[in-house]
Design an enzyme around this catalytic site. Sequence first.
Site, PDB file in Angstrom:
ATOM      1  N   HIS A  73     -11.853   2.992  -0.774  1.00  0.00           N
ATOM      2  CA  HIS A  73     -11.689   3.783   0.075  1.00  0.00           C
ATOM      3  C   HIS A  73     -12.255   5.036  -0.484  1.00  0.00           C
ATOM      4  O   HIS A  73     -12.477   5.050  -1.706  1.00  0.00           O
ATOM      5  CB  HIS A  73     -10.224   4.126   0.340  1.00  0.00           C
ATOM      6  CG  HIS A  73      -9.306   4.587  -1.083  1.00  0.00           C
ATOM      7  ND1 HIS A  73      -9.560   6.044  -1.604  1.00  0.00           N
ATOM      8  CD2 HIS A  73      -8.614   3.909  -1.475  1.00  0.00           C
ATOM      9  CE1 HIS A  73      -8.658   5.893  -2.683  1.00  0.00           C
ATOM     10  NE2 HIS A  73      -8.063   4.634  -2.720  1.00  0.00           N
TER      11      HIS A  73
ATOM     12  N   GLU B  62      -2.532  -1.283  -1.326  1.00  0.00           N
ATOM     13  CA  GLU B  62      -2.288  -1.031  -3.017  1.00  0.00           C
ATOM     14  C   GLU B  62      -1.093  -1.502  -3.487  1.00  0.00           C
ATOM     15  O   GLU B  62       0.011  -1.938  -2.630  1.00  0.00           O
ATOM     16  CB  GLU B  62      -2.382   0.643  -2.934  1.00  0.00           C
ATOM     17  CG  GLU B  62      -2.470   0.924  -4.236  1.00  0.00           C
ATOM     18  CD  GLU B  62      -3.807   0.553  -4.976  1.00  0.00           C
ATOM     19  OE1 GLU B  62      -3.554  -0.698  -5.428  1.00  0.00           O
ATOM     20  OE2 GLU B  62      -4.623   1.348  -5.467  1.00  0.00           O
TER      21      GLU B  62
END
Length: 277
Positions: free
Chosen positions: A23, A135
């Site tokens: 990201h 994550e």
Amino acid sequence: MDAARGQGLYPLHRSKTIHLVRHAQGFHNVAGEKDHSAYMSPELFDAALTPLGWQQADNLKKHVHSTGLSKKIELVVVSPLLRTMQTAVGVFGGGGFDDGINVTPLMTENAGKSGRPAISSLNAPPFVAMELCREHLGVHWCDKRRSITEYKPLFPAIDFSLAKTDEDTLWSLDVREADKELAERGLKFLNWLWTREESEIAVVTHSGFLIHTLAAFGDDCHPSVKDEICKPFSNCELRSLVFVDKSMVVSSSSKTDYPGKIPDGTDAPSEEAVEKN
């Protein structure tokens, strides 16, 4: 055969091209660079992209279009967190959303207080939010993370059927996920990719997920190749890898191989060849 020792040859239909993307810069990255403990702050677990992060996504979008990559990708798989979804739609989404066009937006205007216009799903590949590629999981995570019911209005064209439900069993409220567990989850994710029909897939995920998942690969390569595979990702970095199935994980057949000897039966010499002989 010495010349072939450094090469590998595999059937095309036993491979996929995966374009891995970390990201773009989020507000948690800014805070974490000043104080690493900020990465554990519950308020930053679902951080949005910074203005610089959006600029990074815009630059990567220009790259995937200039290289022709945008036309090849058949599926975008994204971690169901705000920063990854913003990056994914910013890079691989369509153009600006026009209310006059009957198509669902990938992202609504100002989603996540981004100040960005809506992004269209027109001429974009399908998007799937996948729970396995998110994550690190850990303490306080589900206290601060938005529920899927909050995400869906912000990203209407993303398929959330493989994302978090209210009864999530992947994390513990009291224990942070160990690196080994994260790596195991990453391998489960790659095995899931093999169940997809698409052969060219973009995955937008997180630094920790990429580091611990990719560490399992490249030991059979030259150290410099291992480093190409496993080195840490910068924000909004894209790295393209060929993923090969060496052990028949999924039975599949080639779409491009041609069997020869058509029609059925043994090959016979042509009449012209017979006359010449």
